[in-house]
Motif scaffolding. Structure first.
Motif, mmCIF file in Angstrom:
data_model
loop_
_atom_site.group_PDB
_atom_site.id
_atom_site.type_symbol
_atom_site.label_atom_id
_atom_site.label_comp_id
_atom_site.label_asym_id
_atom_site.label_seq_id
_atom_site.Cartn_x
_atom_site.Cartn_y
_atom_site.Cartn_z
ATOM 1 N N MET B 1 0.843 -1.202 0.000
ATOM 2 C CA MET B 1 0.000 0.000 0.000
ATOM 3 C C MET B 1 0.876 1.249 0.000
ATOM 4 S SD MET B 1 -2.966 1.044 2.717
ATOM 5 C CE MET B 1 -3.798 -0.523 2.563
ATOM 6 N N THR B 5 0.365 10.916 0.036
ATOM 7 C CA THR B 5 -0.887 11.627 0.329
ATOM 8 C C THR B 5 -1.803 11.586 -0.891
ATOM 9 O OG1 THR B 5 0.287 13.080 1.828
ATOM 10 C CG2 THR B 5 -1.836 13.868 1.016
ATOM 11 N N ILE B 6 -3.079 11.365 -0.638
ATOM 12 C CA ILE B 6 -4.063 11.333 -1.720
ATOM 13 C C ILE B 6 -4.264 12.749 -2.273
ATOM 14 C CG2 ILE B 6 -6.479 10.849 -2.291
ATOM 15 C CD1 ILE B 6 -4.919 8.326 -1.631
ATOM 16 N N THR B 7 -4.156 12.885 -3.586
ATOM 17 C CA THR B 7 -4.387 14.196 -4.210
ATOM 18 C C THR B 7 -5.518 14.156 -5.232
ATOM 19 O OG1 THR B 7 -2.740 13.709 -5.896
ATOM 20 C CG2 THR B 7 -1.970 14.893 -3.940
ATOM 21 N N GLY B 8 -5.953 12.946 -5.597
ATOM 22 C CA GLY B 8 -7.028 12.851 -6.595
ATOM 23 C C GLY B 8 -7.817 11.572 -6.421
ATOM 24 N N ILE B 9 -9.041 11.595 -6.900
ATOM 25 C CA ILE B 9 -9.884 10.403 -6.872
ATOM 26 C C ILE B 9 -10.547 10.237 -8.231
ATOM 27 C CG2 ILE B 9 -10.395 10.465 -4.396
ATOM 28 C CD1 ILE B 9 -13.089 11.772 -5.121
ATOM 29 N N ILE B 10 -10.989 9.025 -8.517
ATOM 30 C CA ILE B 10 -11.817 8.792 -9.702
ATOM 31 C C ILE B 10 -13.232 8.517 -9.211
ATOM 32 C CG2 ILE B 10 -12.256 7.258 -11.646
ATOM 33 C CD1 ILE B 10 -9.227 6.930 -11.895
ATOM 34 N N ALA B 11 -14.150 9.371 -9.629
ATOM 35 C CA ALA B 11 -15.546 9.269 -9.179
ATOM 36 C C ALA B 11 -16.422 8.929 -10.381
ATOM 37 C CB ALA B 11 -15.984 10.574 -8.544
ATOM 38 N N PRO B 12 -16.683 7.643 -10.622
ATOM 39 C CA PRO B 12 -17.446 7.281 -11.812
ATOM 40 C C PRO B 12 -18.911 7.721 -11.711
ATOM 41 C CG PRO B 12 -16.966 5.331 -10.495
ATOM 42 C CD PRO B 12 -16.318 6.482 -9.806
ATOM 43 N N ILE B 13 -19.404 8.281 -12.783
ATOM 44 C CA ILE B 13 -20.812 8.684 -12.872
ATOM 45 C C ILE B 13 -21.444 7.837 -13.964
ATOM 46 C CG2 ILE B 13 -22.414 10.572 -13.312
ATOM 47 C CD1 ILE B 13 -20.694 11.137 -10.914
ATOM 48 N N ARG B 14 -22.501 7.099 -13.617
ATOM 49 C CA ARG B 14 -23.095 6.177 -14.573
ATOM 50 C C ARG B 14 -24.573 6.502 -14.752
ATOM 51 N NH1 ARG B 14 -22.485 1.122 -16.752
ATOM 52 N NH2 ARG B 14 -24.451 0.047 -17.085
ATOM 53 N N MET B 15 -25.016 6.414 -16.002
ATOM 54 C CA MET B 15 -26.435 6.593 -16.285
ATOM 55 C C MET B 15 -26.919 5.403 -17.091
ATOM 56 S SD MET B 15 -26.742 10.600 -17.245
ATOM 57 C CE MET B 15 -25.199 10.658 -18.123
ATOM 58 N N ASP B 16 -28.014 4.794 -16.651
ATOM 59 C CA ASP B 16 -28.617 3.701 -17.412
ATOM 60 C C ASP B 16 -29.819 4.250 -18.165
ATOM 61 O OD1 ASP B 16 -26.962 1.504 -16.657
ATOM 62 O OD2 ASP B 16 -27.835 1.636 -14.662
ATOM 63 N N TYR B 17 -29.779 4.123 -19.485
ATOM 64 C CA TYR B 17 -30.855 4.635 -20.311
ATOM 65 C C TYR B 17 -31.851 3.526 -20.627
ATOM 66 C CZ TYR B 17 -28.329 8.945 -21.217
ATOM 67 O OH TYR B 17 -27.701 10.143 -21.091
ATOM 68 N N ASN B 87 -10.116 7.694 -20.635
ATOM 69 C CA ASN B 87 -10.490 6.582 -19.758
ATOM 70 C C ASN B 87 -11.014 5.375 -20.521
ATOM 71 O OD1 ASN B 87 -9.939 8.022 -17.316
ATOM 72 N ND2 ASN B 87 -11.778 9.189 -17.740
#
Lengths: 137, 163
Positions: B1, B5-17, B87
């Motif tokens: 591990m 220090t954490i400086t960024g995140i990936i925040a997935p945004i999903r839409m189901d049509y 991505n």
């Protein structure tokens, strides 16, 4: 359709997430004496920037201040079965944070004691807290 | 591990049509499920649309006639893709071809495989490669890609109006 948004955390949220990775929940002791968790970027009382290095550890146990049952979990929720969303005031904090609570519906009460259940793999993300669960005893 | 220090995140945004196709697209998708290409012909200009639409965008009239199409066609034009979407990990470079299937008058965008990049060209004769039958769905994704046929190139005149 799915977009993977890459976001900068900034120093304070970055420190908070770094703490979670190391199984520590960090809060901010504000100038008015309140302890805010998760920590804000600025002190709400005097508008001073929050210094990441001055965060203090809170929890890992706390008390449910409010909760809501989620009967229809959506993709991306912490569980694929019904569960509760809860506001939890961690010990040492004066504000509450939102997270999932894994407990049977009829066992949840406002005021109940809960504790952090850590994720097995922690990467520096809010899901490093897998959920809250009832504190034993 | 890591201990950085954490400086960024990936925040997935999903839409189901939930998509409700109209009459023309329903016919097309049902034919795809059965492994067939079906276009529709304009009663005014006689052009065949594939994928089919409800009416002709040139003449403004409703389609009535359904036309079966061949599994073979011609590359009307193409793009060699050297830059991925953010991505999205697809092996580069790849070729997107606008394929005019035999019997159709407009083109369909499909992945072109099985030909060296320097040999990709307009007029190239290709055939559609389907995914395994047990995986067929109501979807154009039943076509995995197109591949070259061992045939002479089609003359420019045969596909110029589709470009």
């Amino acid at each position: 359709m799915e977009f993977a948004y890459t976001r900068s955390t900034g120093p304070v949220v970055g420190a908070f997430l770094t703490g979670l990775r190391g199984q520590k929940v960090l809060g901010y002791k504000a100038s008015d004496g309140s302890v805010v968790c998760p920590p804000p970027e600025f002190d709400a009382a005097n508008n001073a920037p929050v210094i990441a290095g001055e965060l203090i550890e809170v929890g890992p146990e706390g008390v449910v201040t409010s909760w809501s049952w989620n009967p229809l979990p959506r993709p991306g929720n912490p569980f694929d079965r019904p569960f509760a969303w809860a506001l939890v005031k961690l010990d040492g904090a004066t504000s509450s944070m939102l997270h999932a609570l894994d407990a049977p519906r009829d066992g949840i009460t406002t005021g109940m004691r809960v504790k952090v259940r850590w994720a097995d793999e922690r990467v520096g993300f809010i899901n490093d807290i897998a959920c809250f669960e009832p504190a034993g005893g | 591990m890591s201990d950085e220090t954490i400086t960024g995140i990936i925040a997935p945004i999903r839409m189901d049509y939930r998509y409700t196709p109209g009459t023309a697209t329903s016919l097309f998708l049902r034919a795809m499920k059965e492994g067939r290409f079906e276009g529709r012909r304009c009663p005014s200009c006689s052009k065949v649309y594939f994928p089919p639409r409800g009416g002709c965008s040139m003449c403004g009239v409703e389609f009535a006639e359904t036309v079966p199409l061949a599994n073979t066609g011609t590359v009307a034009t193409y793009t060699i893709v050297n830059v991925n979407f953010a991505n999205r990990a697809v092996e580069l470079p790849y070729v997107v071809a606008e394929v005019k299937f035999d019997g159709a008058d407009i083109t369909t965008s499909l992945l072109l495989k099985g030909v060296p990049l320097e040999e990709v060209r307009q007029g190239l004769r290709v055939e559609a490669k389907w995914i395994p039958e047990e995986e067929w769905d109501y979807s154009l994704a039943n076509i995995s890609h197109v591949e070259p046929l061992d045939e002479p190139d089609a003359p420019f005149e045969s596909y110029k109006d589709a470009i």
